[in-house]
Enzyme design. Structure first.
Site, mmCIF file in Angstrom:
data_model
loop_
_atom_site.group_PDB
_atom_site.id
_atom_site.type_symbol
_atom_site.label_atom_id
_atom_site.label_comp_id
_atom_site.label_asym_id
_atom_site.label_seq_id
_atom_site.Cartn_x
_atom_site.Cartn_y
_atom_site.Cartn_z
ATOM 1 N NE ARG A 1 34.852 56.534 10.803
ATOM 2 C CZ ARG A 1 35.749 57.461 10.455
ATOM 3 N NH1 ARG A 1 35.587 58.183 9.361
ATOM 4 N NH2 ARG A 1 36.809 57.673 11.209
ATOM 5 C CE1 TYR B 1 9.850 52.479 8.856
ATOM 6 C CE2 TYR B 1 11.915 53.693 8.830
ATOM 7 C CZ TYR B 1 11.050 52.790 9.445
ATOM 8 O OH TYR B 1 11.410 52.222 10.631
ATOM 9 C CG ASP C 1 12.958 54.636 0.126
ATOM 10 O OD1 ASP C 1 13.122 53.495 -0.341
ATOM 11 O OD2 ASP C 1 12.955 54.881 1.345
ATOM 12 C CE LYS D 1 12.501 46.992 5.900
ATOM 13 N NZ LYS D 1 13.016 48.307 5.952
HETATM 14 N N1 LCS Z 1 12.845 53.335 3.482
HETATM 15 C C1 LCS Z 1 11.761 52.530 3.474
HETATM 16 C C2 LCS Z 1 10.809 52.584 2.333
HETATM 17 C C3 LCS Z 1 11.545 51.660 4.535
HETATM 18 O O1 LCS Z 1 10.464 50.864 4.484
HETATM 19 C C4 LCS Z 1 12.453 51.641 5.622
HETATM 20 C C5 LCS Z 1 12.244 50.739 6.790
HETATM 21 C C6 LCS Z 1 13.566 52.500 5.598
HETATM 22 C C7 LCS Z 1 13.722 53.330 4.502
HETATM 23 C C8 LCS Z 1 14.580 52.502 6.698
HETATM 24 O O2 LCS Z 1 15.353 51.350 6.617
HETATM 25 P P1 LCS Z 1 16.022 50.570 7.870
HETATM 26 O O3 LCS Z 1 16.849 51.560 8.609
HETATM 27 O O4 LCS Z 1 14.931 50.026 8.704
HETATM 28 O O5 LCS Z 1 16.847 49.530 7.190
HETATM 29 N N2 LCS Z 1 10.960 50.220 6.869
HETATM 30 C C9 LCS Z 1 10.476 49.458 7.816
HETATM 31 C C10 LCS Z 1 9.145 48.974 7.827
HETATM 32 O O6 LCS Z 1 8.273 49.265 7.033
HETATM 33 N N3 LCS Z 1 9.007 48.166 8.858
HETATM 34 O O7 LCS Z 1 10.145 48.110 9.620
HETATM 35 C C11 LCS Z 1 11.149 48.934 9.023
#
Ligand code: LCS
Length: 394
Positions: free
Chosen positions: A59, A112, A184, A209
């Protein structure tokens, strides 16, 4: 081992991270261990006291995870990076690390969904205030500043509207008012945009992504510009416990190697898909940074090194037509997430942004008729043929 500092982007993707392995492994091995042996009691005490470098407990740190962190910090031109179990662990830890009770944050209204829900629904319980504005217009940010504003949090291009915010202009305001600028950068990845070079203090990614790119893990990473910001982030990560797992890190390191060639191919297709959609009689509007009709086209060209692979569009028939289309695609997968090798389609208002309240969604431009499309690396002719047959069904 070559020093990657002066190498080009693709070479950094292949040789970055600077991992040394006692067996001279060509790739970074998975150190699948929760804990690390100390040579003696004094050695353990010295590691804990910070007098000696050494891994203690996964961790707190793990060699596979560290290799990824070093590599992404270099790609984003930061002091250091901290990897997380998910993008949301990254977002939440950023809020917790840099905001205190009584502070105020200004954010892009199109972010998001969970980034907003975490702030408005949960950080608010700890006394953190927030205001969501259209950061595409810098005046809106200026008007929202209060004496207790401490953070400016932007997403550009924004999920799911594709609105583009001027990072340099935000950095100027942040500097004048002593705000921490967090970007972001998920929709661009470090291949298309480096916010720290434009004056941001902290950059984050959902590595789920583009950075991983294969829709097979979730993960997050945060890159801090300075040692001081890095330390605050790292200590919050290891106390909250949202660390990335070594196997996850291995998968990300593997996916990252092809980041540039994946994006190059998918964005060339995205341009063709966007042009196809824009000229289709059943499509009301298309928002893609590569189209001259994008409201911040010039800014996007200046700020980003490409136009990306994400498209949002509205159908003339609104929600009903969108549902029909989403139920008719055969090649594109009807699924949330984005930035992978496979083409995905989804409905933000009822899926990724479902938890954002109706009024806020309306103000942010997340309409019921908005469809989000993530272009993959399949043959573009197949992607367009799939869209054609799905649009024919409306
Ligand atoms: N920031 C952005 C711009 C995102 O699109 C997402 C997830 C996150 C943070 C959070 O990331 P995660 O915990 O899912 O890895 N976006 C998603 C979307 O547009 N569709 O499913 C998840």
């Amino acid at each position: 081992m070559i020093d990657t500092k002066d190498l080009g982007f693709n070479s950094k993707l292949i040789h970055g991270g600077g991992h040394h392995d006692e067996y001279k492994a060509a790739t970074v091995p998975i150190y699948q261990t929760s804990t690390f042996r100390f040579d003696c009691a004094e050695d353990g005490a010295a590691c804990f006291a910070g007098e000696k470098d050494g891994y203690i407990y996964t961790r707190i740190g793990n060699p596979t995870v560290s290799a990824l962190e070093r590599q992404v910090a270099e790609l984003e031109h930061g002091y250091g990076a901290v990897a997380f179990a998910s993008g949301m662990a990254a977002v939440s830890t950023v809020y917790m690390a840099y905001l205190n009770a009584g502070d105020h944050m200004i954010s892009s209204d199109a972010v998001y969904g969970a980034s907003r829900t975490m702030m408005e629904g949960h950080m608010s319980r700890f006394g953190v205030e927030s205001t969501y504005v259209k950061t595409e217009d810098i005046e809106n940010i200026k008007k929202a500043i209060r004496p207790n504003t401490k953070m400016l949090y932007i997403e550009t291009p924004a999920n799911p509207t594709m609105g583009i915010t001027d990072i340099e202009a935000c950095a100027k305001i942040a500097k004048e008012h002593g705000l921490l600028l967090v970007v972001d950068n998920t929709f661009c990845s470090p291949y298309l945009q480096n916010p720290l070079d434009m004056g941001a203090d902290v950059v984050l990614h959902s590595v789920t992504k583009f950075i991983n790119g294969h829709a097979d893990i979730v993960g997050g990473i945060v890159i801090a510009k300075t040692q001081e910001l890095y330390k605050k982030l790292n200590v919050m990560m290891l106390n909250l416990g949202g660390n990335m797992d070594p196997h996850q890190a291995y998968m990300v390191i593997r996916g990252l190697k092809t980041l540039a060639i994946r994006i190059e191919r998918a964005q060339a297709s995205a341009m063709k898909v966007a042009e196809f959609l824009e000229s289709h009689p059943k499509v009301a509007s298309v928002t893609y940074p590569g189209l001259k009709s994008h409201p911040q086209y010039e800014l996007g060209r200046r700020q980003m090194r490409g136009t990306g692979t994400m498209i949002s569009f509205e159908l003339k028939g609104g929600l009903e037509a969108g549902r029909k289309m989403m139920n008719s695609v055969k090649l594109a997968i009807l699924a949330v997430s984005l930035g992978g090798v496979e083409t995905l389609i989804q409905h933000p208002a009822s899926m990724t942004h479902a938890k954002v309240n109706a009024e806020a969604k309306k103000a942010a431009g997340i309409t019921d008729g908005l469809v989000r499309f993530s272009v993959g690396i399949e043959e573009v002719e197949d992607i367009i043929a799939d869209l054609t047959q799905a649009l024919d069904k409306i």
